[in-house]
Design a protein around this motif. Sequence first.
Motif, PDB file in Angstrom:
ATOM      1  N   GLN A 126       0.830  -1.214   0.000  1.00 19.16           N
ATOM      2  CA  GLN A 126       0.000   0.000   0.000  1.00 19.16           C
ATOM      3  C   GLN A 126       0.863   1.262   0.000  1.00 19.16           C
ATOM      4  O   GLN A 126       0.586   2.210  -0.744  1.00 19.16           O
ATOM      5  CB  GLN A 126      -0.937  -0.004   1.215  1.00 19.16           C
ATOM      6  N   GLN A 165      -7.591   1.957  -4.075  1.00 23.58           N
ATOM      7  CA  GLN A 165      -8.674   2.261  -3.146  1.00 23.58           C
ATOM      8  C   GLN A 165      -8.665   1.195  -2.065  1.00 23.58           C
ATOM      9  O   GLN A 165      -8.964   0.022  -2.346  1.00 23.58           O
ATOM     10  CB  GLN A 165     -10.015   2.291  -3.866  1.00 23.58           C
ATOM     11  N   ALA A 195       0.926   3.742  -3.223  1.00 16.16           N
ATOM     12  CA  ALA A 195       0.369   5.073  -2.987  1.00 16.16           C
ATOM     13  C   ALA A 195       1.367   6.178  -3.298  1.00 16.16           C
ATOM     14  O   ALA A 195       0.975   7.302  -3.644  1.00 16.16           O
ATOM     15  CB  ALA A 195      -0.096   5.184  -1.534  1.00 16.16           C
ATOM     16  N   SER A 242      -3.003   6.751  -8.215  1.00 17.64           N
ATOM     17  CA  SER A 242      -3.660   7.804  -7.436  1.00 17.64           C
ATOM     18  C   SER A 242      -4.859   7.220  -6.716  1.00 17.64           C
ATOM     19  O   SER A 242      -5.143   6.028  -6.841  1.00 17.64           O
ATOM     20  CB  SER A 242      -4.111   8.943  -8.360  1.00 17.64           C
ATOM     21  N   ASP A 243      -5.550   8.098  -5.982  1.00 18.48           N
ATOM     22  CA  ASP A 243      -6.791   7.654  -5.334  1.00 18.48           C
ATOM     23  C   ASP A 243      -7.998   7.914  -6.225  1.00 18.48           C
ATOM     24  O   ASP A 243      -9.144   7.801  -5.784  1.00 18.48           O
ATOM     25  CB  ASP A 243      -6.968   8.352  -3.985  1.00 18.48           C
TER      26      ASP A 243
END
Length: 614
Positions: free
Chosen positions: A86, A107, A90, A96-97
């Motif tokens: 993660q 996500q 990230a 990206s989110d």
Amino acid sequence: MIEILNQALMLGALRPLDVHFAQIVASHDEPELLLAAACLSAEAGAGHVCLLLDQLSPENLFNGRQPELALAAWQAAGQPDLARWQQRLASSAAVSDGNSATPMVLQQQRLYLQRMWQSEGEVAAFISSDAVPQAVEEGQLRAILDQLFGEAADEADWQKIAAAVAATRRIAVISGGPGTGKTTTVAKLLAALVQLGGDTRLRIQLAAPTGKAAARLTESLGTASRQLPLTPEQRALFPVEAATLHRLLGAQPNSQRMRYHRGNPLHLDVLVVDEASMVDLPMMARLIAALPPEARVIFLGDRDQLASVEAGAVLGDICRFAEQGYSAERAAQLARLTGYALQGQPVGAAVRDSLCLLRKSYRFDAKSGIGQLALAVNAGDGKQAMAALNGRYADVAGYPLAETEDYQQLLDACVAGYRDYLKRVAAGADAATILKAFGRFQVLCALREGPFGVTGLNERIESGLQRAGLIRRNPGPAGRWYLGRPVMIGRNDSALGLFNGDIGIALPGAEGELRVHFQLPDGSIKSVQPSRLPAHETAYAMTVHKSQGSEFDHTLLVLPNHYLPVLTRELVYTAITRARQQLSLYATDKVLLSAIRTPTQRRSGLAERLQARE
């Protein structure tokens, strides 16, 4: 890492596309990102919407089929645990989110391709947007439903409840197995909407994923609507033909763009989509985008069938929430509209109030082997499934497939099954009669290649038909086309009006030349020169996936003689439920039981995104 990915490519654990994608989004000094990107692309190719980060562990990499290579890949990535994955993803510029345009979106613990994340979000937002009930005069609707379905009796009429659900929601999902009356329910529902509309001229459109499914919907809904108490003016509002989803959206030749989209919505008030289990996530997103803001949409399907060939299991994900029951307020409203008391449940996602499961089969009862076998397979009960095949039922028969003579028996059964339609071809019957006769019997396979797959069986069936004198095929490439050859279209050709899954038969044209004849959804016959056809293949045997949306009087299912991961509970269930009157199943007990014990898994975040919207 590149060397390891190339080795996985050589071993068939990855596709060239997967390795190429990884190299586009990550550099050679980003081994973690290279591995994650390649695995994400591979997951998308296998029908998954996202990659769960716990799949990036030594035991799960490459689906567990290459343990030594998986361990080497994990070590080359720095032996990351879930938290490290993660953190590393990230911090990547390629991830990206979702708030910025990047190739991948992270996500929580799910990694998406950008377009899949966007499509899933659009579908989740749309399905959950129906929290505000449609305005309806309940007394009027109750009277109409009582007229169409009858007044409430002791046993709950789930067809009536489904119609009440859909009449009071802009978005409705109705799921049921074979013979539960989905089409009858929708015919009565449309009659109710037409009557509720009064002088308003509703524009109603029917659609299905394939040409065959569209033709079946056209025929069955037409038959059901003729039984309803409608005035000539009301009957005129009923659609006379269903379209494929590609035709509905205006697929453009040689283009991914559709004629109808968010900026140019469809011209309709009510849309009915049949066989919704076959609709993949990107197509569902395109369909949703093309709907006018106030249009109603009713999705029909069997949640237990195979999911779409492409990514996602949209209907299955949505229908999970049917088990939550209705909210207390919704249960009370449905009781007022139908006369059946329903128990409300205090907690659940908003989408549950737009769903209904049809629970009673009117085609298969306790005396039906097809029905009992389907129930057992669906429940994952191998013992009951084998009991249904032990000879107690006249409509199902199981045959071994271990010896050479077993395989020859299978081929003999295939030749016998296609004898009737080929005799009609020889007698010069018309195209509609021949196409109908061909549709009474169908061989279904789990595989594409090999002696138990579509390619191998089609060749062997043709040889058997030739020896039996039922077809006359010349040697060499020139013999590819012959009188009576059935073909299935493999690629949409909107210019010709032919779509993936359409079946045609080679018959003489008006001038005596060979032309391939197709039955269109409205029942008319279209003939095309063989040289003009898009990609196609012989169709004595077809995959179970290709058979969705179709039914046959007699279905013959062939499973390979050793277990493969493609053999799942949903595949067997889908094949069984293509049979209307007779099912012949050729398989070893071991392979059949393994398939029944293996449910399909489609990784996505749609259910979680819907659950979050309570």
